[in-house]
Design a protein around this motif. Sequence first.
Motif, mmCIF file in Angstrom:
data_model
loop_
_atom_site.group_PDB
_atom_site.id
_atom_site.type_symbol
_atom_site.label_atom_id
_atom_site.label_comp_id
_atom_site.label_asym_id
_atom_site.label_seq_id
_atom_site.Cartn_x
_atom_site.Cartn_y
_atom_site.Cartn_z
ATOM 1 N N LEU A 199 -0.535 38.885 -9.339
ATOM 2 C CA LEU A 199 -1.571 39.714 -9.951
ATOM 3 C C LEU A 199 -1.769 39.356 -11.417
ATOM 4 N N VAL A 200 -0.681 39.023 -12.095
ATOM 5 C CA VAL A 200 -0.796 38.610 -13.498
ATOM 6 C C VAL A 200 -1.557 37.295 -13.601
ATOM 7 N N ARG A 201 -1.263 36.365 -12.705
ATOM 8 C CA ARG A 201 -1.972 35.079 -12.727
ATOM 9 C C ARG A 201 -3.450 35.259 -12.425
ATOM 10 N N GLU A 202 -3.779 36.235 -11.577
ATOM 11 C CA GLU A 202 -5.188 36.493 -11.276
ATOM 12 C C GLU A 202 -5.954 36.973 -12.503
ATOM 13 N N HIS A 203 -5.235 37.516 -13.492
ATOM 14 C CA HIS A 203 -5.859 37.899 -14.762
ATOM 15 C C HIS A 203 -5.949 36.724 -15.734
ATOM 16 N N GLY A 204 -5.542 35.540 -15.282
ATOM 17 C CA GLY A 204 -5.597 34.360 -16.144
ATOM 18 C C GLY A 204 -4.450 34.277 -17.120
ATOM 19 N N ILE A 205 -3.342 34.964 -16.833
ATOM 20 C CA ILE A 205 -2.190 35.012 -17.728
ATOM 21 C C ILE A 205 -0.994 34.394 -17.010
ATOM 22 N N ARG A 206 -0.220 33.607 -17.727
ATOM 23 C CA ARG A 206 0.966 32.985 -17.137
ATOM 24 C C ARG A 206 2.186 33.884 -17.367
ATOM 25 N N PRO A 207 2.838 34.358 -16.293
ATOM 26 C CA PRO A 207 4.014 35.217 -16.462
ATOM 27 C C PRO A 207 5.285 34.383 -16.652
ATOM 28 N N LEU A 208 6.121 34.780 -17.599
ATOM 29 C CA LEU A 208 7.439 34.183 -17.803
ATOM 30 C C LEU A 208 8.462 35.294 -17.602
ATOM 31 N N ILE A 209 8.978 35.384 -16.369
ATOM 32 C CA ILE A 209 9.881 36.464 -15.983
ATOM 33 C C ILE A 209 11.073 35.847 -15.265
ATOM 34 N N PRO A 210 12.285 36.054 -15.752
ATOM 35 C CA PRO A 210 13.454 35.485 -15.065
ATOM 36 C C PRO A 210 13.694 36.157 -13.718
ATOM 37 N N ARG A 211 14.327 35.423 -12.804
ATOM 38 C CA ARG A 211 14.623 35.926 -11.472
ATOM 39 C C ARG A 211 15.878 36.799 -11.503
ATOM 40 N N ARG A 212 15.894 37.791 -10.601
ATOM 41 C CA ARG A 212 17.091 38.599 -10.425
ATOM 42 C C ARG A 212 18.184 37.753 -9.755
ATOM 43 N N ASN A 213 19.418 38.198 -9.949
ATOM 44 C CA ASN A 213 20.576 37.573 -9.302
ATOM 45 C C ASN A 213 20.675 36.085 -9.605
ATOM 46 N N THR A 214 20.241 35.714 -10.781
ATOM 47 C CA THR A 214 20.397 34.338 -11.229
ATOM 48 C C THR A 214 21.237 34.336 -12.496
ATOM 49 N N GLU A 215 21.752 33.190 -12.832
ATOM 50 C CA GLU A 215 22.623 33.082 -13.995
ATOM 51 C C GLU A 215 21.852 33.402 -15.278
ATOM 52 N N ARG A 216 22.501 34.135 -16.136
ATOM 53 C CA ARG A 216 21.881 34.502 -17.410
ATOM 54 C C ARG A 216 21.718 33.268 -18.285
ATOM 55 N N GLY A 217 20.855 33.396 -19.284
ATOM 56 C CA GLY A 217 20.667 32.286 -20.202
ATOM 57 C C GLY A 217 19.338 31.597 -20.026
ATOM 58 N N SER A 218 18.307 32.387 -19.680
ATOM 59 C CA SER A 218 16.975 31.800 -19.524
ATOM 60 C C SER A 218 16.376 31.370 -20.859
ATOM 61 N N GLY A 219 16.866 31.957 -21.944
ATOM 62 C CA GLY A 219 16.330 31.623 -23.263
ATOM 63 C C GLY A 219 15.149 32.459 -23.684
ATOM 64 N N LEU A 220 14.661 33.336 -22.781
ATOM 65 C CA LEU A 220 13.491 34.152 -23.122
ATOM 66 C C LEU A 220 13.835 35.242 -24.138
ATOM 67 N N GLY A 221 15.124 35.564 -24.250
ATOM 68 C CA GLY A 221 15.511 36.601 -25.212
ATOM 69 C C GLY A 221 15.184 36.231 -26.640
ATOM 70 N N THR A 222 15.172 34.935 -26.939
ATOM 71 C CA THR A 222 14.842 34.497 -28.296
ATOM 72 C C THR A 222 13.369 34.693 -28.619
ATOM 73 N N GLN A 223 12.549 34.951 -27.576
ATOM 74 C CA GLN A 223 11.122 35.202 -27.781
ATOM 75 C C GLN A 223 10.750 36.663 -27.527
ATOM 76 N N ARG A 224 11.520 37.328 -26.653
ATOM 77 C CA ARG A 224 11.205 38.712 -26.295
ATOM 78 C C ARG A 224 11.693 39.721 -27.327
ATOM 79 N N TRP A 225 12.431 39.283 -28.333
ATOM 80 C CA TRP A 225 12.958 40.220 -29.310
ATOM 81 C C TRP A 225 11.845 40.959 -30.053
ATOM 82 N N VAL A 226 10.626 40.407 -30.032
ATOM 83 C CA VAL A 226 9.535 41.018 -30.794
ATOM 84 C C VAL A 226 9.202 42.402 -30.255
ATOM 85 N N VAL A 227 9.301 42.601 -28.936
ATOM 86 C CA VAL A 227 8.979 43.904 -28.372
ATOM 87 C C VAL A 227 10.076 44.905 -28.696
#
Length: 274
Positions: A199-227
């Motif tokens: 649904l997010v892609r249908e709005h023309g937006i690229r989602p960057l969401i880590p998968r559940r039950n996967t190893e931590r360390g996606s690196g998105l935390g260094t960008q998500r700190w703004v929220v």
Amino acid sequence: MARPKPWEVSDELWAVIEPLLPKVERRSRYPGRKRLDDRLVLHGILFVLHTGISWEHLPQELGFGSEMTCWRRLAEWHEADVWQRLHEVLLAKLRAADALDFCGAAVDSSHVRPFKAAHKTGRSPVDRGRTGGKHRLITDGTRIPLAVTLTGGNRNEVTQLVPLLEAVPPVRGKRGRPRRRLDVVLADRGYDHDKYRRLVREHGIRPLIPRRNTERGSGLGTQRWVVERAFALFHHFRRLRSPWEIHDDMHEALLSLGCALICWKRLASPRRKF
């Protein structure tokens, strides 16, 4: 020179707000008591927002008027979309100053426990089943709030992702059509669901969401700190951190006003790390 109080409206900010306020003509017959100055009433509203006191404890000796005057004026201005339009005006000014980053928007939610039960509350699974609500926020890549919504604490994170994206207003400030579409949206594992990615892609937006039950360390935390930083700015307003409102629209009015004030602080002090 005395430092201005945080609830005092500067001349520059008032010049932006005043044209947005609805004009109320005084009746020629039986005019009644003269309407209190809008700027003084706004001082009273901001006093409640910053200090977190209840409306009935608003100190009248400061010239704000009665608590019901401030409460009614806040409701009147919220119904006239003053705070939403103020937010959009300030976002346009930020975009004109190249102070917005649409390439790294981030979403998250924060649980709040109201002192009084409202309609948009629910039993929170993260607070021992206590009744509460959630502030749901989307920011640009520089922690500027683009939209904020209020839901019950029992509403699942991922189901509110698309409504939050749709709540982002069209941002003017440059030539051409207003910009509303984000490039990328970042979220935590609570938003992991293939249906909502689609649904997010249908709005023309690229989602960057880590998968559940996967190893931590996606690196998105260094960008998500703004929220997370944006939530800290919101909860600097004590009334938003510990709400007393029974009516959801009054809580939402204060949320919209908080959005606008954060935008104004960034606009007034572009180099300050607030």
